[in-house]
Design a protein around this motif. Sequence first.
Motif, PDB file in Angstrom:
ATOM      1  N   ARG A 175      66.451  -1.563   0.480  1.00  0.00           N
ATOM      2  CA  ARG A 175      67.375  -1.130   1.537  1.00  0.00           C
ATOM      3  C   ARG A 175      66.639  -1.182   2.872  1.00  0.00           C
ATOM      4  NH1 ARG A 175      70.887   4.550   1.575  1.00  0.00           N
ATOM      5  NH2 ARG A 175      71.344   4.581   3.812  1.00  0.00           N
ATOM      6  N   GLY A 176      67.339  -1.557   3.928  1.00  0.00           N
ATOM      7  CA  GLY A 176      66.705  -1.629   5.241  1.00  0.00           C
ATOM      8  C   GLY A 176      65.801  -2.842   5.363  1.00  0.00           C
ATOM      9  N   GLU A 177      64.994  -2.855   6.402  1.00  0.00           N
ATOM     10  CA  GLU A 177      64.110  -3.986   6.669  1.00  0.00           C
ATOM     11  C   GLU A 177      62.687  -3.503   6.908  1.00  0.00           C
ATOM     12  OE1 GLU A 177      65.775  -6.022   9.999  1.00  0.00           O
ATOM     13  OE2 GLU A 177      67.542  -6.727   8.887  1.00  0.00           O
ATOM     14  N   LYS A 178      61.740  -4.379   6.602  1.00  0.00           N
ATOM     15  CA  LYS A 178      60.329  -4.087   6.836  1.00  0.00           C
ATOM     16  C   LYS A 178      59.618  -5.337   7.329  1.00  0.00           C
ATOM     17  CE  LYS A 178      59.040  -0.273   3.773  1.00  0.00           C
ATOM     18  NZ  LYS A 178      58.320   0.118   2.539  1.00  0.00           N
ATOM     19  N   GLU A 179      58.648  -5.118   8.208  1.00  0.00           N
ATOM     20  CA  GLU A 179      57.693  -6.170   8.533  1.00  0.00           C
ATOM     21  C   GLU A 179      56.417  -5.867   7.766  1.00  0.00           C
ATOM     22  OE1 GLU A 179      55.820  -8.389  12.409  1.00  0.00           O
ATOM     23  OE2 GLU A 179      55.642  -6.205  12.325  1.00  0.00           O
ATOM     24  N   VAL A 180      56.020  -6.813   6.925  1.00  0.00           N
ATOM     25  CA  VAL A 180      54.802  -6.664   6.136  1.00  0.00           C
ATOM     26  C   VAL A 180      53.741  -7.582   6.724  1.00  0.00           C
ATOM     27  CG1 VAL A 180      53.771  -6.814   3.842  1.00  0.00           C
ATOM     28  CG2 VAL A 180      56.175  -6.155   4.097  1.00  0.00           C
ATOM     29  N   MET A 181      52.615  -7.004   7.069  1.00  0.00           N
ATOM     30  CA  MET A 181      51.491  -7.772   7.606  1.00  0.00           C
ATOM     31  C   MET A 181      50.388  -7.787   6.558  1.00  0.00           C
ATOM     32  SD  MET A 181      51.639  -5.989  11.361  1.00  0.00           S
ATOM     33  CE  MET A 181      50.475  -7.079  12.161  1.00  0.00           C
ATOM     34  N   LEU A 182      49.939  -8.984   6.194  1.00  0.00           N
ATOM     35  CA  LEU A 182      48.892  -9.139   5.182  1.00  0.00           C
ATOM     36  C   LEU A 182      47.734  -9.926   5.753  1.00  0.00           C
ATOM     37  CD1 LEU A 182      51.595  -9.829   2.673  1.00  0.00           C
ATOM     38  CD2 LEU A 182      49.616  -8.598   1.814  1.00  0.00           C
ATOM     39  N   TRP A 183      46.551  -9.632   5.228  1.00  0.00           N
ATOM     40  CA  TRP A 183      45.346 -10.324   5.655  1.00  0.00           C
ATOM     41  C   TRP A 183      44.651 -10.953   4.457  1.00  0.00           C
ATOM     42  CZ3 TRP A 183      47.307  -6.155   8.154  1.00  0.00           C
ATOM     43  CH2 TRP A 183      47.342  -6.184   9.557  1.00  0.00           C
ATOM     44  N   ASN A 184      43.921 -12.016   4.718  1.00  0.00           N
ATOM     45  CA  ASN A 184      43.232 -12.764   3.675  1.00  0.00           C
ATOM     46  C   ASN A 184      41.958 -12.024   3.255  1.00  0.00           C
ATOM     47  OD1 ASN A 184      41.957 -14.593   2.046  1.00  0.00           O
ATOM     48  ND2 ASN A 184      41.861 -16.230   3.556  1.00  0.00           N
TER      49      ASN A 184
END
Length: 318
Positions: A175-184
Amino acid sequence: MLGEFVTREQAATLAARARRQQEHLLEFEPDVVRSSYNLRPFLIHHHLCEHPSFSLDALFALCRRLPRGQVQYRVGAIPGDANFDSSYERYREGLRFDDVLEQFEERKAYICIYNPERDAGYRPVLEDLLAEIAAAIEDIDPVITWYSTYVFISTRDAVTPYHMDREMNFLLQVRGEKEVMLWNPRDDEIMSAAEKDRLLAAFESQRPSYKPSFEAKAMRYELRPGFGVHHPFIAPHRVHTGPDLSVSLAFTFRTQKSDLRTSAHAFNHVLRRCGWSPAEVGAEHPYADRAKAAAAHAMDVPLELLRKHRHARSAAAH
């Protein structure tokens, strides 16, 4: 340790169980899984949004019947570089949990439900997900040894601070929205070899810290209901919710391969504490990694003996 260990007998039947299921909750693209699993993030589709267990009312009812230690919460705006492990205690503001549920949006609350698989009502659907993941990765990473799930309920503009887990993960937006930030995690600037060793050592749990210079290297994924993103093993991440209330499920798991890597990293950390400079754990040294993992499991040898051995070698060299 919370979560659920998977026996060899259970692991052997998981993929076959998924193939017998008439309906699937997860949609994997086999070519994407083969090329990207545990190497880089990738998106998947899922069907949890329609499942009654993931409605807000059902989740709040779950919060009320679980042991209080399995439901953590914080309130108010927190910075993205806050310490993840201490954030629940620091940003709780002394509120009672019932107040948080009753005034969830007004308080800008964030709830994490730990291990819903331990609830009889939620265990079947989460075991179905486990089976589907096992089937998707069986040709690449075939034996799942442990899993643990977490449900995140958060109001708008909430932040999960920068951190990394010690497993693989599929984060599924319901539900809703998310910004997911990932790093190597293979980028030495993001995590050095020594930091990875320390992270995965059983007797030390410090997570490497965020630095502003990391921001330019973030891989960004916009999640909306029905989408999820794969987090490779120990990949650092930070999450921001959008303008509406958000619900998501994190499905974390370990395999025989990740257990081996974890043990090899732990042994490397022992060697570093003894003053050695071991080769980095990775695919370039598979036999050495297996030997380190075996040594970690046979850790009856005290650290002092390892130190004395090193000192003896150093004296002989001179």
